[in-house]
Design an enzyme around this catalytic site. Sequence first.
Site, PDB file in Angstrom:
ATOM      1  N   LYS A  62      21.807  18.442   2.961  1.00  0.00           N
ATOM      2  CA  LYS A  62      20.780  19.691   1.867  1.00  0.00           C
ATOM      3  C   LYS A  62      20.754  20.419   2.552  1.00  0.00           C
ATOM      4  O   LYS A  62      20.396  21.664   1.487  1.00  0.00           O
ATOM      5  CB  LYS A  62      19.655  18.786   3.307  1.00  0.00           C
ATOM      6  CG  LYS A  62      18.880  17.258   3.140  1.00  0.00           C
ATOM      7  CD  LYS A  62      17.914  16.989   3.379  1.00  0.00           C
ATOM      8  CE  LYS A  62      18.348  15.512   2.762  1.00  0.00           C
ATOM      9  NZ  LYS A  62      16.744  14.260   4.210  1.00  0.00           N
ATOM     10  N   GLN A 114      13.900  13.870   8.836  1.00  0.00           N
ATOM     11  CA  GLN A 114      14.329  13.488   8.488  1.00  0.00           C
ATOM     12  C   GLN A 114      14.078  11.918   9.476  1.00  0.00           C
ATOM     13  O   GLN A 114      13.431  11.856  10.435  1.00  0.00           O
ATOM     14  CB  GLN A 114      15.777  13.869   9.054  1.00  0.00           C
ATOM     15  CG  GLN A 114      16.407  12.953   8.161  1.00  0.00           C
ATOM     16  CD  GLN A 114      16.668  12.758   7.334  1.00  0.00           C
ATOM     17  OE1 GLN A 114      16.679  13.939   6.462  1.00  0.00           O
ATOM     18  NE2 GLN A 114      17.198  11.352   6.801  1.00  0.00           N
ATOM     19  N   ASP A 156       8.880  16.145   0.482  1.00  0.00           N
ATOM     20  CA  ASP A 156       9.193  14.649   0.107  1.00  0.00           C
ATOM     21  C   ASP A 156       8.181  14.101  -0.434  1.00  0.00           C
ATOM     22  O   ASP A 156       8.458  12.901  -0.734  1.00  0.00           O
ATOM     23  CB  ASP A 156       9.774  13.961   2.198  1.00  0.00           C
ATOM     24  CG  ASP A 156      11.005  14.170   2.338  1.00  0.00           C
ATOM     25  OD1 ASP A 156      11.536  13.070   1.422  1.00  0.00           O
ATOM     26  OD2 ASP A 156      11.350  13.940   3.224  1.00  0.00           O
TER      27      ASP A 156
HETATM   28  N1  GUN Z   1      16.047   9.450   5.367  1.00  0.00           N
HETATM   29  C1  GUN Z   1      16.311   8.902   4.350  1.00  0.00           C
HETATM   30  N2  GUN Z   1      16.260   9.205   2.734  1.00  0.00           N
HETATM   31  C2  GUN Z   1      15.171   9.880   3.205  1.00  0.00           C
HETATM   32  C3  GUN Z   1      14.625  10.936   2.314  1.00  0.00           C
HETATM   33  O1  GUN Z   1      14.401  10.886   1.198  1.00  0.00           O
HETATM   34  N3  GUN Z   1      13.460  11.711   3.085  1.00  0.00           N
HETATM   35  C4  GUN Z   1      13.522  11.878   4.625  1.00  0.00           C
HETATM   36  N4  GUN Z   1      12.611  12.622   5.238  1.00  0.00           N
HETATM   37  N5  GUN Z   1      14.108  10.870   5.606  1.00  0.00           N
HETATM   38  C5  GUN Z   1      15.245  10.451   5.025  1.00  0.00           C
END
Ligand code: GUN
Length: 294
Positions: free
Chosen positions: A53, A97, A120
């Site tokens: 990211k 996350q 998200d």
């Molecule tokens: N962990 C795995 N995929 C995701 C996601 O799309 N967002 C977040 N915040 N954590 C994750």
Amino acid sequence: MAADLILGKDVSEKIYANLRERISVLKSKGIIPGLAVVLVGDDPASQIYVGMKDKKCKELGINSYQCILPATTTQDELIAKIRELNSDDKVSGILVQLPLPRHIDESAVIKAIDPSKDVDCFHPFNLGKMVIGEAELLPATPAGIHQMMVQSGIKIAGKHVVIVGRSNIVGKPLANILMQKDENADATVTVVHSRTANFTDLIKQADILIVAIGRPRFITADMVKEGAVIIDVGTNRIDDPSAKNGKRLVGDVDFDSVKDKVSAITPVPGGVGPMTICMLMNNTVIAAEMRVKE
Ligand code: GUN
């Protein structure tokens, strides 16, 4: 006839081109979108995702703020950090996350994020807006799957979409997105899961079959309708003695047998995968644009 391959890389490139333009418009107004990613603990897979990211933000000219907290962080400390980010004008979007360490209540943490920065789209406020067709932000993976179909010219309106799997991050939101009253949606949606009666009969009725259950090669050619569109959201790492590292990534669909029977299919890897980060970046830009309009 060979199936068309729907590739996340190709679709995401088109979306990134649009994002670059929007980011430069924001910059001309003195605004740089900023994404804060909060990682608690040292889970290796999460560290990789957070790194990806950060890299994508930098490529696009989005400011990336990484908040790496120790695994011993308490829920109150984490929520205090989120409140700090909520009131930081440089931060357009906040992502915590997941998974979080077991002593932290994920739901309480998600609810502490300012909904206007919830890139998200996990906050109940944003999920509610999505259900009633008033979404500004949409959950990244479902929105990415929707975009893959729209950008590939697949007609969704009036089609029977069958979604296999009812998770909060894929199945449930995707069903809502695809059933919206919208010329790019308007589908008839069936969601099937582990307790569904006539599971295989329903799957075989799908014009568009979307599978997100985390079971390697579960969907085989005999289960799909001739000419269907197949979207495979599975990412399963299985043993493969012929591979260099002894492992191989496969989807929830048995690609090799299904591909000869269907009109279009997403491979794994290379299909849905690249879309999640792409739509996260899209949400970050939307969140920055929303602040300009406030
Ligand atoms: N962990 C795995 N995929 C995701 C996601 O799309 N967002 C977040 N915040 N954590 C994750």
